[in-house]
Design a protein around this motif. Structure first.
Motif, mmCIF file in Angstrom:
data_model
loop_
_atom_site.group_PDB
_atom_site.id
_atom_site.type_symbol
_atom_site.label_atom_id
_atom_site.label_comp_id
_atom_site.label_asym_id
_atom_site.label_seq_id
_atom_site.Cartn_x
_atom_site.Cartn_y
_atom_site.Cartn_z
ATOM 1 N N LEU A 21 0.567 -1.448 0.044
ATOM 2 C CA LEU A 21 -0.008 -0.026 0.180
ATOM 3 C C LEU A 21 0.884 0.973 0.013
ATOM 4 C CD1 LEU A 21 -2.795 -1.550 2.738
ATOM 5 C CD2 LEU A 21 -3.029 -0.854 0.022
ATOM 6 N N ARG A 22 2.183 1.265 0.731
ATOM 7 C CA ARG A 22 2.755 2.057 0.738
ATOM 8 C C ARG A 22 3.756 1.950 -0.958
ATOM 9 N NH1 ARG A 22 7.305 1.296 4.762
ATOM 10 N NH2 ARG A 22 8.281 2.144 3.048
ATOM 11 N N ALA A 23 3.926 1.535 -1.399
ATOM 12 C CA ALA A 23 4.318 1.447 -2.654
ATOM 13 C C ALA A 23 3.136 2.147 -3.465
ATOM 14 C CB ALA A 23 5.233 0.084 -3.159
ATOM 15 N N LEU A 24 2.347 1.449 -3.657
ATOM 16 C CA LEU A 24 0.929 1.993 -4.676
ATOM 17 C C LEU A 24 0.643 3.490 -4.656
ATOM 18 C CD1 LEU A 24 -1.265 -1.387 -4.641
ATOM 19 C CD2 LEU A 24 0.162 -0.051 -6.474
ATOM 20 N N ALA A 25 0.898 4.166 -3.176
ATOM 21 C CA ALA A 25 0.588 5.559 -2.197
ATOM 22 C C ALA A 25 1.520 6.264 -3.684
ATOM 23 C CB ALA A 25 0.860 5.959 -1.113
ATOM 24 N N ARG A 26 3.118 5.280 -3.343
ATOM 25 C CA ARG A 26 4.127 5.889 -3.998
ATOM 26 C C ARG A 26 3.886 6.258 -5.453
ATOM 27 N NH1 ARG A 26 10.260 4.535 -2.617
ATOM 28 N NH2 ARG A 26 10.002 6.019 -0.694
ATOM 29 N N VAL A 27 3.582 5.231 -6.328
ATOM 30 C CA VAL A 27 3.323 5.014 -7.722
ATOM 31 C C VAL A 27 2.919 5.061 -8.402
ATOM 32 C CG1 VAL A 27 5.727 3.365 -7.103
ATOM 33 C CG2 VAL A 27 3.579 2.799 -7.395
ATOM 34 N N ALA A 28 1.218 5.370 -7.798
ATOM 35 C CA ALA A 28 0.128 5.401 -8.129
ATOM 36 C C ALA A 28 -0.743 6.031 -7.387
ATOM 37 C CB ALA A 28 -1.091 4.359 -8.926
ATOM 38 N N PRO A 29 -0.858 7.367 -7.169
ATOM 39 C CA PRO A 29 -1.423 8.156 -5.577
ATOM 40 C C PRO A 29 -2.670 8.452 -6.350
ATOM 41 C CG PRO A 29 0.145 9.363 -7.172
ATOM 42 C CD PRO A 29 0.565 8.306 -7.753
ATOM 43 N N ASP A 30 -3.222 8.651 -7.485
ATOM 44 C CA ASP A 30 -4.509 8.620 -7.478
ATOM 45 C C ASP A 30 -5.683 6.934 -7.662
ATOM 46 O OD1 ASP A 30 -4.040 11.251 -7.351
ATOM 47 O OD2 ASP A 30 -3.423 11.291 -9.909
ATOM 48 N N ALA A 31 -4.985 5.608 -7.842
ATOM 49 C CA ALA A 31 -5.411 4.608 -7.528
ATOM 50 C C ALA A 31 -6.498 4.615 -6.866
ATOM 51 C CB ALA A 31 -4.068 3.946 -8.262
ATOM 52 N N VAL A 32 -7.791 3.790 -7.024
ATOM 53 C CA VAL A 32 -8.296 3.296 -5.895
ATOM 54 C C VAL A 32 -8.302 1.878 -5.844
ATOM 55 C CG1 VAL A 32 -10.709 3.003 -5.428
ATOM 56 C CG2 VAL A 32 -10.237 4.964 -6.860
ATOM 57 N N VAL A 33 -7.589 1.834 -4.721
ATOM 58 C CA VAL A 33 -7.279 -0.087 -3.837
ATOM 59 C C VAL A 33 -8.369 -0.288 -3.161
ATOM 60 C CG1 VAL A 33 -4.913 -0.696 -3.306
ATOM 61 C CG2 VAL A 33 -4.819 1.701 -4.573
ATOM 62 N N GLU A 34 -8.558 -1.291 -2.730
ATOM 63 C CA GLU A 34 -8.788 -2.110 -2.200
ATOM 64 C C GLU A 34 -8.132 -3.373 -2.010
ATOM 65 O OE1 GLU A 34 -13.876 -3.664 -1.561
ATOM 66 O OE2 GLU A 34 -12.999 -1.456 -2.491
ATOM 67 N N ARG A 35 -7.871 -3.883 -0.717
ATOM 68 C CA ARG A 35 -7.637 -4.604 0.289
ATOM 69 C C ARG A 35 -8.038 -5.716 0.347
ATOM 70 N NH1 ARG A 35 -4.336 -5.596 5.426
ATOM 71 N NH2 ARG A 35 -3.803 -7.723 5.304
ATOM 72 N N ALA A 36 -7.936 -6.956 0.163
ATOM 73 C CA ALA A 36 -9.005 -8.074 0.577
ATOM 74 C C ALA A 36 -7.500 -9.487 1.294
ATOM 75 C CB ALA A 36 -9.716 -9.161 -0.293
ATOM 76 N N ARG A 37 -7.613 -9.882 2.661
ATOM 77 C CA ARG A 37 -7.371 -10.225 3.927
ATOM 78 C C ARG A 37 -6.859 -11.912 2.954
ATOM 79 N NH1 ARG A 37 -8.684 -5.883 5.719
ATOM 80 N NH2 ARG A 37 -7.335 -4.963 7.888
ATOM 81 N N ASP A 38 -8.034 -11.873 2.362
ATOM 82 C CA ASP A 38 -8.332 -13.880 1.931
ATOM 83 C C ASP A 38 -9.208 -13.945 1.104
ATOM 84 O OD1 ASP A 38 -10.220 -13.809 2.544
ATOM 85 O OD2 ASP A 38 -10.351 -14.593 5.136
ATOM 86 N N ALA A 39 -8.724 -14.850 0.519
ATOM 87 C CA ALA A 39 -9.683 -15.512 -0.568
ATOM 88 C C ALA A 39 -10.862 -15.305 -0.770
ATOM 89 C CB ALA A 39 -8.917 -16.958 -1.502
ATOM 90 N N GLU A 40 -11.096 -15.529 0.742
ATOM 91 C CA GLU A 40 -12.719 -16.042 0.822
ATOM 92 C C GLU A 40 -13.744 -14.146 0.315
ATOM 93 O OE1 GLU A 40 -10.980 -17.322 2.665
ATOM 94 O OE2 GLU A 40 -11.856 -19.932 2.228
ATOM 95 N N ALA A 41 -12.629 -13.768 1.206
ATOM 96 C CA ALA A 41 -12.919 -11.638 1.320
ATOM 97 C C ALA A 41 -12.471 -11.464 0.532
ATOM 98 C CB ALA A 41 -12.248 -10.785 2.017
ATOM 99 N N ALA A 42 -12.267 -11.826 -1.166
ATOM 100 C CA ALA A 42 -11.744 -11.486 -2.704
ATOM 101 C C ALA A 42 -12.938 -11.801 -2.957
ATOM 102 C CB ALA A 42 -10.772 -11.879 -2.542
#
Length: 139
Positions: A21-42
């Motif tokens: 998430l830190r890397a994404l904030a640096r390289v793609a600051p305008d990207a909308v990112v969502e995180r799933a903590r496991d496959a079921e959540a995804a």
């Protein structure tokens, strides 16, 4: 109607997720990112919530259902068949690399240990999948 985000990160490890998430904030600051903590959540985000990411960054080592199992489900489900999935994992095992491509992964990248190298890999992935690639609409 599908809810579009730029990146769905499927990562269970809090340290790896924070690094990504830190890397994404640096390289793609305008990207909308969502995180799933496991496959079921995804799967829940994709199916029940109607999430349609421009790219899925998928770790292989997940609790419960593995990343390989999730990839198999994604590729066997008509509505998700065209969803871009890039495996982003610490595994350098040839069987993981081959297995991911056999199951239909669009890419496979190994996570570098050094943050600068890690951010560079993330930037290259995002550069293609967010800036160059055009994604098909959900089925």
């Amino acid at each position: 109607m599908a809810r579009t985000v730029d990146i769905l990160v499927v990562e269970d490890d809090p340290a790896d997720a924070e690094l990504l998430l830190r890397a994404l904030a640096r390289v793609a600051p305008d990207a909308v990112v969502e995180r799933a903590r496991d496959a079921e959540a995804a799967l829940n985000a994709l199916a029940a919530e109607g999430l349609w990411p421009r790219i899925v960054l998928l770790d292989l080592k997940l609790p419960g259902m593995t990343g390989m199992e999730l990839l198999r489900i994604i590729r066997s489900t008509t509505q998700f068949r065209t969803l871009p999935v890039v495996v982003f994992t610490s595994s350098a095992e040839p069987r993981d690399l081959e297995g991911a491509y056999e199951l239909g992964a669009n890419g496979y990248a190994q996570k570098p240990v050094d943050f600068a190298a890690f951010a560079e890999v993330v930037q290259r992935i995002c550069g293609f999948w967010l800036d160059v690639n055009r994604t098909a609409a959900p089925a």
